[in-house]
Design an enzyme around this catalytic site. Structure first.
Site, PDB file in Angstrom:
ATOM      1  N   ARG A  74       0.841  -1.193   0.000  1.00  0.00           N
ATOM      2  CA  ARG A  74       0.000   0.000   0.000  1.00  0.00           C
ATOM      3  C   ARG A  74       0.882   1.252   0.000  1.00  0.00           C
ATOM      4  O   ARG A  74       2.046   1.210   0.406  1.00  0.00           O
ATOM      5  CB  ARG A  74      -0.915   0.028   1.220  1.00  0.00           C
ATOM      6  N   LYS A  96      -2.452  -2.645   7.919  1.00  0.00           N
ATOM      7  CA  LYS A  96      -3.658  -2.203   8.602  1.00  0.00           C
ATOM      8  C   LYS A  96      -3.811  -2.907   9.946  1.00  0.00           C
ATOM      9  O   LYS A  96      -3.462  -4.078  10.084  1.00  0.00           O
ATOM     10  CB  LYS A  96      -4.885  -2.480   7.729  1.00  0.00           C
ATOM     11  N   HIS A 153      -3.310   3.230  -5.864  1.00  0.00           N
ATOM     12  CA  HIS A 153      -3.742   1.907  -5.413  1.00  0.00           C
ATOM     13  C   HIS A 153      -3.927   0.936  -6.581  1.00  0.00           C
ATOM     14  O   HIS A 153      -3.939  -0.288  -6.386  1.00  0.00           O
ATOM     15  CB  HIS A 153      -5.049   2.034  -4.613  1.00  0.00           C
ATOM     16  N   ARG A 156      -1.268  -1.735  -6.759  1.00  0.00           N
ATOM     17  CA  ARG A 156      -1.496  -2.890  -5.876  1.00  0.00           C
ATOM     18  C   ARG A 156      -2.478  -3.860  -6.537  1.00  0.00           C
ATOM     19  O   ARG A 156      -2.281  -5.072  -6.509  1.00  0.00           O
ATOM     20  CB  ARG A 156      -2.025  -2.390  -4.535  1.00  0.00           C
ATOM     21  N   HIS A 179      -4.343  -9.565   3.437  1.00  0.00           N
ATOM     22  CA  HIS A 179      -5.792  -9.669   3.554  1.00  0.00           C
ATOM     23  C   HIS A 179      -6.153 -10.541   4.752  1.00  0.00           C
ATOM     24  O   HIS A 179      -5.589 -11.625   4.925  1.00  0.00           O
ATOM     25  CB  HIS A 179      -6.400 -10.289   2.292  1.00  0.00           C
ATOM     26  N   TYR A 188     -10.698 -10.423  -6.772  1.00  0.00           N
ATOM     27  CA  TYR A 188      -9.914 -10.319  -8.003  1.00  0.00           C
ATOM     28  C   TYR A 188     -10.140 -11.487  -8.949  1.00  0.00           C
ATOM     29  O   TYR A 188      -9.643 -11.480 -10.062  1.00  0.00           O
ATOM     30  CB  TYR A 188      -8.422 -10.254  -7.664  1.00  0.00           C
TER      31      TYR A 188
END
Length: 202
Positions: A74, A96, A153, A156, A179, A188
Protein backbone atom coordinates in the site's frame (compact mmCIF):
# COMPACT_ATOMS: atom_id res chain seq x y z
CA UNK A 1 -33.10 6.82 10.19
CA UNK A 2 -35.02 4.71 12.68
CA UNK A 3 -32.01 4.54 15.01
CA UNK A 4 -31.65 8.33 14.79
CA UNK A 5 -35.34 8.77 15.56
CA UNK A 6 -35.03 6.44 18.55
CA UNK A 7 -31.98 8.34 19.73
CA UNK A 8 -33.88 11.62 19.46
CA UNK A 9 -36.80 10.02 21.34
CA UNK A 10 -39.32 10.82 18.61
CA UNK A 11 -39.89 7.11 17.87
CA UNK A 12 -40.72 4.98 20.90
CA UNK A 13 -40.70 1.43 19.47
CA UNK A 14 -37.93 -0.97 18.50
CA UNK A 15 -36.33 -0.47 15.11
CA UNK A 16 -38.49 -2.50 12.68
CA UNK A 17 -35.55 -2.79 10.25
CA UNK A 18 -33.09 -4.11 12.81
CA UNK A 19 -32.74 -7.53 11.18
CA UNK A 20 -32.70 -6.32 7.58
CA UNK A 21 -29.34 -6.86 5.91
CA UNK A 22 -28.05 -4.13 3.66
CA UNK A 23 -27.41 -5.07 0.05
CA UNK A 24 -23.71 -5.22 -0.72
CA UNK A 25 -22.82 -4.70 -4.35
CA UNK A 26 -19.84 -6.73 -5.53
CA UNK A 27 -16.94 -4.42 -6.19
CA UNK A 28 -15.22 -4.74 -9.52
CA UNK A 29 -11.46 -4.59 -9.09
CA UNK A 30 -9.56 -3.56 -12.17
CA UNK A 31 -5.83 -3.00 -12.22
CA UNK A 32 -3.83 -1.30 -14.89
CA UNK A 33 -4.03 -3.22 -18.13
CA UNK A 34 -1.00 -4.98 -19.52
CA UNK A 35 -1.02 -2.41 -22.31
CA UNK A 36 -0.81 0.46 -19.82
CA UNK A 37 2.13 -1.22 -18.09
CA UNK A 38 4.12 -2.95 -20.85
CA UNK A 39 3.82 -0.09 -23.31
CA UNK A 40 4.65 2.27 -20.51
CA UNK A 41 1.83 4.80 -20.56
CA UNK A 42 1.70 5.26 -16.80
CA UNK A 43 5.25 4.24 -15.97
CA UNK A 44 6.75 6.41 -18.72
CA UNK A 45 4.80 9.38 -17.43
CA UNK A 46 5.97 8.62 -13.88
CA UNK A 47 9.58 8.34 -15.08
CA UNK A 48 9.38 11.66 -16.93
CA UNK A 49 8.02 13.33 -13.80
CA UNK A 50 10.85 11.87 -11.70
CA UNK A 51 13.43 13.00 -14.26
CA UNK A 52 12.31 16.65 -13.94
CA UNK A 53 10.85 16.78 -10.43
CA UNK A 54 9.28 19.76 -8.69
CA UNK A 55 9.35 18.13 -5.25
CA UNK A 56 11.06 15.31 -3.30
CA UNK A 57 7.97 13.19 -3.92
CA UNK A 58 8.19 13.62 -7.68
CA UNK A 59 11.88 12.75 -7.57
CA UNK A 60 10.95 9.41 -5.97
CA UNK A 61 7.64 8.85 -7.73
CA UNK A 62 8.82 6.41 -10.39
CA UNK A 63 10.63 4.30 -7.78
CA UNK A 64 7.51 4.31 -5.59
CA UNK A 65 5.43 3.06 -8.52
CA UNK A 66 7.86 0.28 -9.44
CA UNK A 67 8.07 -0.89 -5.83
CA UNK A 68 4.27 -0.97 -5.50
CA UNK A 69 3.93 -2.84 -8.79
CA UNK A 70 6.41 -5.51 -7.66
CA UNK A 71 5.37 -5.98 -4.02
CA UNK A 72 1.68 -5.06 -3.79
CA UNK A 73 2.45 -2.75 -0.88
CA UNK A 74 0.00 0.00 0.00
CA UNK A 75 1.02 3.63 -0.44
CA UNK A 76 1.21 4.17 3.33
CA UNK A 77 3.31 1.01 3.76
CA UNK A 78 5.84 2.21 1.19
CA UNK A 79 6.02 5.73 2.58
CA UNK A 80 6.53 4.40 6.13
CA UNK A 81 9.10 1.77 5.10
CA UNK A 82 12.26 1.99 7.22
CA UNK A 83 15.68 0.49 6.68
CA UNK A 84 15.26 -1.69 9.75
CA UNK A 85 12.27 -3.32 8.02
CA UNK A 86 14.50 -4.69 5.25
CA UNK A 87 15.55 -8.23 6.12
CA UNK A 88 17.80 -9.41 3.30
CA UNK A 89 15.54 -10.38 0.40
CA UNK A 90 12.38 -9.68 2.40
CA UNK A 91 10.61 -6.69 3.83
CA UNK A 92 8.63 -6.75 7.06
CA UNK A 93 5.50 -4.66 6.75
CA UNK A 94 3.23 -3.30 9.45
CA UNK A 95 -0.08 -2.96 7.63
CA UNK A 96 -3.66 -2.20 8.60
CA UNK A 97 -4.56 -2.71 12.27
CA UNK A 98 -0.81 -3.03 12.96
CA UNK A 99 -0.84 -6.48 11.35
CA UNK A 100 2.65 -7.69 10.42
CA UNK A 101 3.46 -9.59 7.27
CA UNK A 102 6.58 -10.45 5.31
CA UNK A 103 6.86 -9.86 1.57
CA UNK A 104 9.76 -11.26 -0.48
CA UNK A 105 11.57 -8.80 -2.75
CA UNK A 106 12.13 -9.76 -6.35
CA UNK A 107 15.22 -8.44 -8.13
CA UNK A 108 13.40 -5.35 -9.45
CA UNK A 109 12.05 -4.34 -6.03
CA UNK A 110 15.41 -5.02 -4.39
CA UNK A 111 17.14 -2.88 -7.03
CA UNK A 112 14.83 0.06 -6.29
CA UNK A 113 15.54 -0.15 -2.56
CA UNK A 114 19.29 -0.50 -3.01
CA UNK A 115 19.48 2.76 -4.98
CA UNK A 116 17.99 4.82 -2.14
CA UNK A 117 20.14 6.97 0.14
CA UNK A 118 20.61 5.69 3.70
CA UNK A 119 20.96 9.10 5.33
CA UNK A 120 17.52 8.79 6.96
CA UNK A 121 15.71 6.05 8.88
CA UNK A 122 13.11 5.87 6.10
CA UNK A 123 13.91 4.20 2.77
CA UNK A 124 12.38 7.08 0.82
CA UNK A 125 13.53 10.56 1.82
CA UNK A 126 10.24 12.48 2.04
CA UNK A 127 9.90 15.01 4.82
CA UNK A 128 6.15 15.51 4.28
CA UNK A 129 5.27 11.81 3.94
CA UNK A 130 2.14 12.07 6.12
CA UNK A 131 0.62 15.06 4.31
CA UNK A 132 -2.92 13.93 3.30
CA UNK A 133 -2.84 15.30 -0.27
CA UNK A 134 0.84 14.46 -0.89
CA UNK A 135 0.09 12.56 -4.11
CA UNK A 136 -2.80 14.64 -5.45
CA UNK A 137 -0.93 16.95 -7.84
CA UNK A 138 1.37 14.24 -9.20
CA UNK A 139 -1.52 11.81 -9.73
CA UNK A 140 -3.31 14.59 -11.60
CA UNK A 141 -0.30 14.99 -13.89
CA UNK A 142 -0.26 11.25 -14.63
CA UNK A 143 -3.94 11.31 -15.57
CA UNK A 144 -3.50 14.34 -17.78
CA UNK A 145 -0.47 12.92 -19.60
CA UNK A 146 -1.85 9.40 -20.15
CA UNK A 147 -5.64 9.69 -20.24
CA UNK A 148 -5.71 6.81 -17.72
CA UNK A 149 -7.92 7.19 -14.64
CA UNK A 150 -4.90 6.46 -12.48
CA UNK A 151 -4.67 6.31 -8.73
CA UNK A 152 -1.74 4.83 -6.81
CA UNK A 153 -3.74 1.91 -5.41
CA UNK A 154 -4.18 0.60 -8.97
CA UNK A 155 -0.58 -0.61 -8.78
CA UNK A 156 -1.50 -2.89 -5.88
CA UNK A 157 -4.48 -4.16 -7.86
CA UNK A 158 -2.25 -4.83 -10.86
CA UNK A 159 0.23 -6.77 -8.73
CA UNK A 160 -2.63 -8.94 -7.46
CA UNK A 161 -4.16 -9.51 -10.88
CA UNK A 162 -0.81 -10.56 -12.32
CA UNK A 163 -0.30 -13.08 -9.48
CA UNK A 164 -3.67 -14.65 -10.22
CA UNK A 165 -2.98 -14.69 -13.96
CA UNK A 166 0.21 -16.63 -13.21
CA UNK A 167 -1.78 -19.22 -11.27
CA UNK A 168 -0.75 -18.24 -7.72
CA UNK A 169 -3.23 -19.63 -5.19
CA UNK A 170 -5.49 -17.26 -3.26
CA UNK A 171 -4.04 -18.16 0.15
CA UNK A 172 -0.59 -17.00 -0.97
CA UNK A 173 -2.07 -13.91 -2.64
CA UNK A 174 -3.88 -13.03 0.59
CA UNK A 175 -0.73 -13.48 2.66
CA UNK A 176 1.32 -11.26 0.34
CA UNK A 177 -1.30 -8.51 0.43
CA UNK A 178 -2.14 -8.78 4.12
CA UNK A 179 -5.79 -9.67 3.55
CA UNK A 180 -7.53 -10.86 6.72
CA UNK A 181 -10.06 -12.93 4.76
CA UNK A 182 -9.61 -15.00 1.62
CA UNK A 183 -12.88 -13.48 0.37
CA UNK A 184 -11.04 -10.17 -0.04
CA UNK A 185 -8.56 -11.81 -2.39
CA UNK A 186 -11.38 -13.56 -4.24
CA UNK A 187 -12.67 -10.16 -5.38
CA UNK A 188 -9.91 -10.32 -8.00
CA UNK A 189 -10.96 -13.73 -9.29
CA UNK A 190 -13.29 -12.32 -11.97
CA UNK A 191 -10.80 -9.91 -13.51
CA UNK A 192 -9.56 -12.26 -16.22
CA UNK A 193 -12.40 -13.74 -18.32
CA UNK A 194 -9.95 -15.32 -20.76
CA UNK A 195 -8.24 -17.20 -17.94
CA UNK A 196 -11.56 -18.64 -16.78
CA UNK A 197 -12.51 -19.57 -20.33
CA UNK A 198 -9.21 -21.43 -20.78
CA UNK A 199 -9.84 -23.28 -17.51
CA UNK A 200 -13.26 -24.50 -18.68
CA UNK A 201 -11.87 -25.48 -22.07
CA UNK A 202 -9.21 -27.58 -20.32
Amino acid sequence: MFYRAIDWEIYKKANPLKKIRFYKEERAIQGLSGKDISRGRVLNAAKNISTSPNSPLQKNFYDLCILALNTGMRKSEILDLKWKDIKGDEVEIIGKALKRRTVPLNSTARGIIETQSKKDEYVFDLSNRHQPDLFRRTIGQIRKRTGVDFHFHLLRHSFTTRLIEKGIDFITVGELLGHNKISTSLIYSHTDKERKKRAVDL
